[in-house]
Design an enzyme around this catalytic site. Structure first.
Site, PDB file in Angstrom:
ATOM      1  N   LYS A   1       0.560  -1.489  -0.079  1.00  0.00           N
ATOM      2  CA  LYS A   1      -0.028   0.011  -0.348  1.00  0.00           C
ATOM      3  C   LYS A   1       0.900   1.143  -0.172  1.00  0.00           C
ATOM      4  CE  LYS A   1      -0.744  -0.010   5.056  1.00  0.00           C
ATOM      5  NZ  LYS A   1      -2.359  -0.534   5.790  1.00  0.00           N
ATOM      6  N   ARG A   2       2.279   1.176   0.245  1.00  0.00           N
ATOM      7  CA  ARG A   2       2.668   2.290   0.310  1.00  0.00           C
ATOM      8  C   ARG A   2       3.250   3.330  -1.031  1.00  0.00           C
ATOM      9  NH1 ARG A   2       6.736   2.696   5.335  1.00  0.00           N
ATOM     10  NH2 ARG A   2       4.832   3.121   6.743  1.00  0.00           N
TER      11      ARG A   2
END
Ligand code: GLU
Length: 496
Positions: free
Chosen positions: A253-254
């Site tokens: 998700k980064r």
């Protein structure tokens, strides 16, 4: 034999696209063999599992069009399908392993374990901790037992040799026993670990084929051993390739939005997302890019899965979505899709308290609150110029806010506000000042509705994506800068 497959997600966060991908392949495999696909919730990690997250898993899979014939919400012959409700079942099976001498109670404390590991490291011994390494003498065991000391139950694991695990796609996988710890099966709170609960449930729920992500390969040797200890047949294993970011790193998700909620709120169509997930490592015999779930089920063949890491590419998905919008939906369906997405009274109802006090005319609504019906705002660095904070510090505070929001267990105005307040204290800024860059990032405007309310309504995925977008607009975070930011962030004392 009826083919039975399952998805066994842990409800510990946002519903992940990887979960939907694995669910889709399990569903297609089962249907291809006229079998059943079931859903089990693996919530033995009580500190991280939440019912809210579980509900989001159900909702987002259903939104995509994935249905299961047994599960916690639909019941079935093997209920309960939630592991937290099956504790007594696991107790029985742990006792069986203890009685048969395949497992042992381990009274070692955390300090002792750390010491053991340190000592071995100093001796240059990097192999795993086995039963003999952990054993205490009998008098000591008796003493701790009498004192009611906490213990875990561990499985015995061979000290040497290799374990060969068969995989439908990968053939024989060799795993080295020397690297495998005497795995904990039951924690001191009496709840099982993933390994025990997963094996017991797959057996009792008559699962015949386990299709799961490749990150579980290393668990397979322990599972195989447990099946041997119990004298059960092991389901056929198939480890699917992990989804990747375009730079080939593991989808995270980064770098990429990973929550199905994000795709839903951005206005992707469920059939396009599902179609795209079907193209992750798999293709139709005629290689066409656009196909329905029914078509995929009809043509499914697990042997067509290719192991080269499939790239989850947002641009390609957006393109596919555009094809659906352009070619697939007739006018009525298009209007319906818009209504489902945001133009419905449930959603507008949530916005009313924001809009009503701030407009004179209905025609003021869109200019004021258009960002509620949008994805990522178009911004320029200049938009942040008038704010009375160094742009460097703006990046820092936006980044810290993202990190705080990523770990919020509950998403509401009060919990978001609490994080902003703590950051305001750290940056020694008034709330009004610290909220200025957040306001621009979220609403894309200089004046609009309340930003905290907006974040609460928009949800964590869109909020975080907009904050990330603002950071990019402000020049992004280099690796070096990220390190400095992480250091500063770790030094802040947050209370929750
Ligand atoms: N609970 C595991 C997960 O979160 C299940 C892994 C498996 O399929 O065995 O993915």
């Amino acid at each position: 034999m009826t083919v039975r497959t399952r998805i066994a997600p842990s409800p510990t966060g946002d519903p992940h696209v990887g979960t939907a991908y694995v669910a889709l392949f399990n569903l297609c495999f089962a249907k291809q063999h006229q079998g059943e696909f079931i859903l089990r919730i693996e919530d033995t990690d009580q500190t991280r599992s939440t019912r809210a997250s579980e509900q989001m898993i159900f909702d987002s899979l259903r939104w995509l069009g994935i249905e299961w014939s047994e599960g916690p919400d639909v019941g079935g012959p093997h209920a309960p399908y939630r592991q937290s409700e099956r504790a007594d079942i696991y107790q029985r099976y742990v006792q069986q392993l203890l009685d048969d001498g395949h497992a042992f109670k381990c009274y070692r404390t955390t300090e002792e374990l750390n010491e053991l590991r340190e000592q071995r490291k100093a001796e240059g011994n990097f192999s795993a901790l086995k039963q003999d390494d952990l054993l205490l003498d009998e008098a000591e065991i008796a003493r701790r037992e009498a004192a009611g000391a906490p213990y875990v139950v561990r499985m015995k694991v061979p000290t040497e040799g290799t374990c060969i695990v068969k995989d439908m796609l990968r053939g024989d996988i060799e795993l080295d026993w020397a690297q495998v710890d005497a795995q904990i099966l039951m924690k001191s709170d009496g709840l099982p670990t993933y390994h025990l609960a997963n094996v017991v449930d797959d057996h009792l729920m008559e699962i015949t084929h386990v299709l799961r992500g490749e990150e579980w390969i290393n668990s397979a040797s322990k599972h195989q051993l447990l099946y041997d200890y119990f004298g059960w047949d092991m389901p056929v294993l198939c480890h699917l390739p992990l989804l990747r970011n375009p730079d080939k790193t593991k989808l995270s998700k980064r770098k990429n939005p990973t929550s199905i909620n994000y795709y839903r709120k951005m206005g992707f169509l469920p059939q396009a997302v599902l179609n795209y997930l079907g193209r992750m490592g798999w293709s139709m015999p005629d290689e066409r890019e656009k196909f329905t779930l029914e078509e995929m089920q009809a043509e499914f063949d697990i042997q067509r899965v290719s192991l080269g890491g499939p790239v989850f590419d947002l641009d390609k998905l957006s393109w596919l979505n555009s094809v659906y919008l352009r070619d697939d939906l007739d006018d009525a369906q298009f209007i319906n899709a818009m209504q489902q997405w945001a133009f419905n009274s449930d959603y507008i109802q949530q916005l009313l308290p924001e809009i009503r006090p701030r407009v004179q005319l209905l025609s003021d609504v869109m200019p004021l609150a258009g960002h509620f019906f949008a994805g990522i705002p178009t911004l320029e660095a200049d938009d942040f110029e008038a704010i009375n904070i160094d742009q460097d510090r703006q990046v820092a505070l936006l980044q810290f806010l993202i990190w705080r929001l990523e770990q919020l267990p509950e998403w509401n105005k009060a919990s978001i506000m609490h994080q902003v307040q703590q950051l305001a204290a750290h940056f020694e800024l008034k709330m009004k000042v610290i909220l200025a860059p957040v306001f621009v990032a979220i609403t894309g405007q200089l004046s609009s509705t309340s930003v905290l309310d907006a974040m609460a309504i928009l949800g964590s995925d869109i909020t975080r994506a907009r904050l990330r977008n603002a950071i990019d607009i402000l020049g992004g975070v280099s690796k070096k800068k990220a390190k400095a930011l992480e250091k500063e962030y770790k030094g802040i004392e947050f209370d929750a």
